[in-house]
Design a protein around this motif. Structure first.
Motif, PDB file in Angstrom:
ATOM      1  N   THR A 199     -54.213 -46.604  88.351  1.00 57.12           N
ATOM      2  CA  THR A 199     -53.604 -46.087  89.488  1.00 57.12           C
ATOM      3  C   THR A 199     -54.219 -44.904  90.174  1.00 57.12           C
ATOM      4  OG1 THR A 199     -51.506 -46.961  89.011  1.00 57.12           O
ATOM      5  CG2 THR A 199     -51.395 -45.397  90.756  1.00 57.12           C
ATOM      6  N   VAL A 200     -54.685 -45.072  91.762  1.00 57.07           N
ATOM      7  CA  VAL A 200     -55.046 -43.734  92.237  1.00 57.07           C
ATOM      8  C   VAL A 200     -53.977 -43.387  93.378  1.00 57.07           C
ATOM      9  CG1 VAL A 200     -57.034 -42.948  93.480  1.00 57.07           C
ATOM     10  CG2 VAL A 200     -57.478 -45.057  91.816  1.00 57.07           C
ATOM     11  N   PRO A 201     -53.318 -42.127  92.910  1.00 61.01           N
ATOM     12  CA  PRO A 201     -52.399 -41.960  94.068  1.00 61.01           C
ATOM     13  C   PRO A 201     -53.025 -41.105  95.306  1.00 61.01           C
ATOM     14  CG  PRO A 201     -52.470 -40.143  92.133  1.00 61.01           C
ATOM     15  CD  PRO A 201     -53.401 -41.547  91.762  1.00 61.01           C
ATOM     16  N   ASP A 202     -52.363 -41.337  96.389  1.00 57.22           N
ATOM     17  CA  ASP A 202     -52.567 -40.670  97.707  1.00 57.22           C
ATOM     18  C   ASP A 202     -54.050 -40.446  97.797  1.00 57.22           C
ATOM     19  OD1 ASP A 202     -49.714 -40.043  98.025  1.00 57.22           O
ATOM     20  OD2 ASP A 202     -49.697 -38.484  96.524  1.00 57.22           O
ATOM     21  N   VAL A 203     -54.781 -41.447  98.028  1.00 55.84           N
ATOM     22  CA  VAL A 203     -56.085 -41.795  98.552  1.00 55.84           C
ATOM     23  C   VAL A 203     -55.894 -41.443 100.237  1.00 55.84           C
ATOM     24  CG1 VAL A 203     -58.017 -43.298  98.833  1.00 55.84           C
ATOM     25  CG2 VAL A 203     -56.521 -43.390  96.871  1.00 55.84           C
ATOM     26  N   HIS A 204     -56.731 -40.664 100.726  1.00 59.12           N
ATOM     27  CA  HIS A 204     -56.692 -40.370 101.850  1.00 59.12           C
ATOM     28  C   HIS A 204     -57.931 -41.037 102.944  1.00 59.12           C
ATOM     29  CE1 HIS A 204     -57.705 -37.808 105.636  1.00 59.12           C
ATOM     30  NE2 HIS A 204     -56.697 -38.317 105.980  1.00 59.12           N
ATOM     31  N   TYR A 243     -54.955 -42.286 107.419  1.00 56.50           N
ATOM     32  CA  TYR A 243     -53.820 -42.737 106.589  1.00 56.50           C
ATOM     33  C   TYR A 243     -54.009 -42.683 105.263  1.00 56.50           C
ATOM     34  CZ  TYR A 243     -56.843 -46.777 105.711  1.00 56.50           C
ATOM     35  OH  TYR A 243     -57.911 -47.728 105.449  1.00 56.50           O
ATOM     36  N   THR A 244     -53.016 -42.742 104.651  1.00 56.08           N
ATOM     37  CA  THR A 244     -53.106 -42.239 103.072  1.00 56.08           C
ATOM     38  C   THR A 244     -52.283 -43.317 102.240  1.00 56.08           C
ATOM     39  OG1 THR A 244     -52.922 -39.868 103.261  1.00 56.08           O
ATOM     40  CG2 THR A 244     -52.175 -40.681 101.069  1.00 56.08           C
ATOM     41  N   ILE A 245     -52.852 -43.785 101.218  1.00 55.81           N
ATOM     42  CA  ILE A 245     -52.384 -44.898 100.293  1.00 55.81           C
ATOM     43  C   ILE A 245     -52.312 -44.582  98.926  1.00 55.81           C
ATOM     44  CG2 ILE A 245     -52.995 -46.907 102.169  1.00 55.81           C
ATOM     45  CD1 ILE A 245     -55.205 -47.828 100.365  1.00 55.81           C
ATOM     46  N   THR A 246     -51.459 -45.310  98.188  1.00 53.53           N
ATOM     47  CA  THR A 246     -51.396 -45.253  96.610  1.00 53.53           C
ATOM     48  C   THR A 246     -52.222 -46.642  96.334  1.00 53.53           C
ATOM     49  OG1 THR A 246     -49.947 -43.601  96.202  1.00 53.53           O
ATOM     50  CG2 THR A 246     -50.339 -45.118  94.577  1.00 53.53           C
ATOM     51  N   VAL A 247     -53.067 -46.621  95.404  1.00 56.07           N
ATOM     52  CA  VAL A 247     -53.765 -47.960  94.981  1.00 56.07           C
ATOM     53  C   VAL A 247     -53.338 -48.127  93.612  1.00 56.07           C
ATOM     54  CG1 VAL A 247     -55.825 -49.357  95.016  1.00 56.07           C
ATOM     55  CG2 VAL A 247     -55.399 -47.558  96.824  1.00 56.07           C
ATOM     56  N   GLY A 248     -52.958 -49.437  93.348  1.00 52.88           N
ATOM     57  CA  GLY A 248     -53.033 -49.822  91.797  1.00 52.88           C
ATOM     58  C   GLY A 248     -53.664 -51.114  91.620  1.00 52.88           C
ATOM     59  N   LEU A 249     -54.552 -51.118  90.455  1.00 54.17           N
ATOM     60  CA  LEU A 249     -55.380 -52.152  90.238  1.00 54.17           C
ATOM     61  C   LEU A 249     -55.159 -52.536  88.778  1.00 54.17           C
ATOM     62  CD1 LEU A 249     -58.767 -50.488  91.540  1.00 54.17           C
ATOM     63  CD2 LEU A 249     -57.595 -52.273  92.760  1.00 54.17           C
ATOM     64  N   GLY A 250     -55.285 -53.880  88.675  1.00 56.41           N
ATOM     65  CA  GLY A 250     -54.974 -54.670  87.413  1.00 56.41           C
ATOM     66  C   GLY A 250     -55.655 -56.046  87.395  1.00 56.41           C
ATOM     67  N   TYR A 251     -55.598 -56.579  85.956  1.00 61.96           N
ATOM     68  CA  TYR A 251     -55.957 -58.086  86.183  1.00 61.96           C
ATOM     69  C   TYR A 251     -55.001 -58.907  85.380  1.00 61.96           C
ATOM     70  CZ  TYR A 251     -60.856 -56.726  87.478  1.00 61.96           C
ATOM     71  OH  TYR A 251     -62.025 -56.537  88.022  1.00 61.96           O
ATOM     72  N   ALA A 252     -54.832 -60.035  86.093  1.00 60.00           N
ATOM     73  CA  ALA A 252     -54.016 -61.087  85.705  1.00 60.00           C
ATOM     74  C   ALA A 252     -54.913 -61.976  85.141  1.00 60.00           C
ATOM     75  CB  ALA A 252     -52.887 -61.618  86.561  1.00 60.00           C
ATOM     76  N   GLY A 253     -55.384 -62.007  83.929  1.00 62.67           N
ATOM     77  CA  GLY A 253     -56.385 -62.912  83.586  1.00 62.67           C
ATOM     78  C   GLY A 253     -57.723 -62.426  84.060  1.00 62.67           C
ATOM     79  N   GLY A 302     -49.237 -42.409 107.933  1.00 64.14           N
ATOM     80  CA  GLY A 302     -50.283 -42.631 108.776  1.00 64.14           C
ATOM     81  C   GLY A 302     -49.976 -44.321 109.325  1.00 64.14           C
ATOM     82  N   VAL A 303     -50.572 -44.802 110.275  1.00 62.20           N
ATOM     83  CA  VAL A 303     -50.880 -46.118 110.715  1.00 62.20           C
ATOM     84  C   VAL A 303     -52.006 -46.408 110.179  1.00 62.20           C
ATOM     85  CG1 VAL A 303     -50.707 -47.564 112.517  1.00 62.20           C
ATOM     86  CG2 VAL A 303     -49.393 -45.484 112.804  1.00 62.20           C
ATOM     87  N   SER A 304     -51.730 -47.926 109.346  1.00 60.24           N
ATOM     88  CA  SER A 304     -52.854 -48.554 108.708  1.00 60.24           C
ATOM     89  C   SER A 304     -52.420 -50.140 108.769  1.00 60.24           C
ATOM     90  CB  SER A 304     -53.382 -48.210 107.067  1.00 60.24           C
ATOM     91  OG  SER A 304     -51.932 -48.487 106.562  1.00 60.24           O
ATOM     92  N   LEU A 305     -53.455 -50.962 108.546  1.00 61.31           N
ATOM     93  CA  LEU A 305     -53.157 -52.326 108.228  1.00 61.31           C
ATOM     94  C   LEU A 305     -51.819 -52.657 107.205  1.00 61.31           C
ATOM     95  CD1 LEU A 305     -56.418 -54.610 108.151  1.00 61.31           C
ATOM     96  CD2 LEU A 305     -54.441 -54.484 109.986  1.00 61.31           C
ATOM     97  N   TYR A 306     -51.900 -51.930 106.269  1.00 61.93           N
ATOM     98  CA  TYR A 306     -50.835 -51.834 105.273  1.00 61.93           C
ATOM     99  C   TYR A 306     -49.387 -51.795 105.836  1.00 61.93           C
ATOM    100  CZ  TYR A 306     -55.497 -51.207 103.146  1.00 61.93           C
ATOM    101  OH  TYR A 306     -56.926 -51.307 103.040  1.00 61.93           O
ATOM    102  N   SER A 307     -49.313 -50.482 106.504  1.00 60.43           N
ATOM    103  CA  SER A 307     -48.235 -49.709 107.153  1.00 60.43           C
ATOM    104  C   SER A 307     -47.657 -51.031 108.300  1.00 60.43           C
ATOM    105  CB  SER A 307     -48.356 -48.442 107.625  1.00 60.43           C
ATOM    106  OG  SER A 307     -49.115 -48.386 108.875  1.00 60.43           O
ATOM    107  N   GLU A 308     -48.524 -51.434 108.828  1.00 60.77           N
ATOM    108  CA  GLU A 308     -48.277 -52.476 109.769  1.00 60.77           C
ATOM    109  C   GLU A 308     -47.658 -53.900 109.087  1.00 60.77           C
ATOM    110  OE1 GLU A 308     -51.097 -51.446 113.415  1.00 60.77           O
ATOM    111  OE2 GLU A 308     -51.675 -53.371 112.110  1.00 60.77           O
ATOM    112  N   HIS A 309     -48.055 -53.923 107.995  1.00 64.30           N
ATOM    113  CA  HIS A 309     -47.603 -55.125 107.365  1.00 64.30           C
ATOM    114  C   HIS A 309     -46.209 -55.188 107.080  1.00 64.30           C
ATOM    115  CE1 HIS A 309     -47.486 -57.897 103.740  1.00 64.30           C
ATOM    116  NE2 HIS A 309     -48.168 -58.779 104.481  1.00 64.30           N
ATOM    117  N   LEU A 310     -46.080 -53.847 106.338  1.00 60.73           N
ATOM    118  CA  LEU A 310     -44.657 -53.583 105.894  1.00 60.73           C
ATOM    119  C   LEU A 310     -43.544 -53.532 107.061  1.00 60.73           C
ATOM    120  CD1 LEU A 310     -44.660 -50.573 103.309  1.00 60.73           C
ATOM    121  CD2 LEU A 310     -44.161 -53.044 102.919  1.00 60.73           C
ATOM    122  N   ASP A 311     -44.071 -53.075 108.243  1.00 63.23           N
ATOM    123  CA  ASP A 311     -43.303 -52.910 109.506  1.00 63.23           C
ATOM    124  C   ASP A 311     -42.938 -54.365 109.912  1.00 63.23           C
ATOM    125  OD1 ASP A 311     -43.166 -50.300 109.164  1.00 63.23           O
ATOM    126  OD2 ASP A 311     -44.388 -49.780 110.781  1.00 63.23           O
TER     127      ASP A 311
END
Length: 179
Positions: free
Chosen positions: A47-52, A67-77, A89-98
């Motif tokens: 996990t990488v918190p508060d990536v600007h 914008y700022t995001i927190t990123v979590g990376l893992g593997y399912a298999g 901030g406004v990003s593709l990710y915040s737009e998706h949530l909205d």
């Protein structure tokens, strides 16, 4: 009689090969990681918190973005799972949530020829809705409009250092698509 071959539909191939990553946009990183771990076998998270991402390194619809995001990376298999929690901030990710709330946001490929894949997308009339660089780590990304499919598609250029980091995260017995 018309061909039923999906590669003969008059469209350009932008990316091929295995999907590297599936990404969900989430409202609560800890809760989403717990759900993926308990129910879907993601054993560990990086996990990488508060990536600007600032306007000097990224854009949204051809306009500088901040914008700022927190990123979590893992593997399912052998499948990389990414979780993104918008933090400001406004990003593709915040737009998706909205627009639709939490859920699947994109599938990502790491094409052998990143620039060529972007050229193919442009030539095919596919809109590049966002793009940027992850400062200091050797990663570039571009999000393509999903059209009738709905979700975005991401193309990534990864440095050898980023590939090595992802290789260190993948569980034993699996390999990332560049191997």
């Amino acid at each position: 009689m018309p061909s039923r071959d999906p590669y003969e539909c008059g469209r350009s191939m932008i990316a091929e090969g295995p999907i590297f990553q599936l990404c969900w946009v989430v409202r609560d990183m800890a809760a989403a990681q717990q759900e993926f771990s308990a129910r879907y076998g993601v054993a560990q998270w990086f996990t990488v918190p508060d990536v600007h991402f600032g306007p000097e390194l990224c854009e949204l619809r051809s306009v500088p973005a901040d914008y700022t995001i927190t990123v979590g990376l893992g593997y399912a298999g052998g499948q990389q799972v990414e979780l993104i929690e918008p933090r400001g901030g406004v990003s593709l990710y915040s737009e998706h949530l909205d627009r639709v709330g939490p859920g699947l946001h994109h599938a990502a490929w790491v094409p052998a020829d990143y620039d060529g894949a972007l050229d193919e997308a442009r030539a095919a009339g596919v809109e590049i809705v966002a793009r940027g660089k992850f400062a200091g780590v050797g990663m570039e990304f571009a999000y393509l409009e999903g059209g009738a499919i709905g979700s975005c598609f991401e193309l990534m250029r990864l440095s050898d250092e980023m590939k090595a980091m992802f290789d260190a995260l993948i569980p034993d017995g699996f390999v990332n698509p560049w191997r």
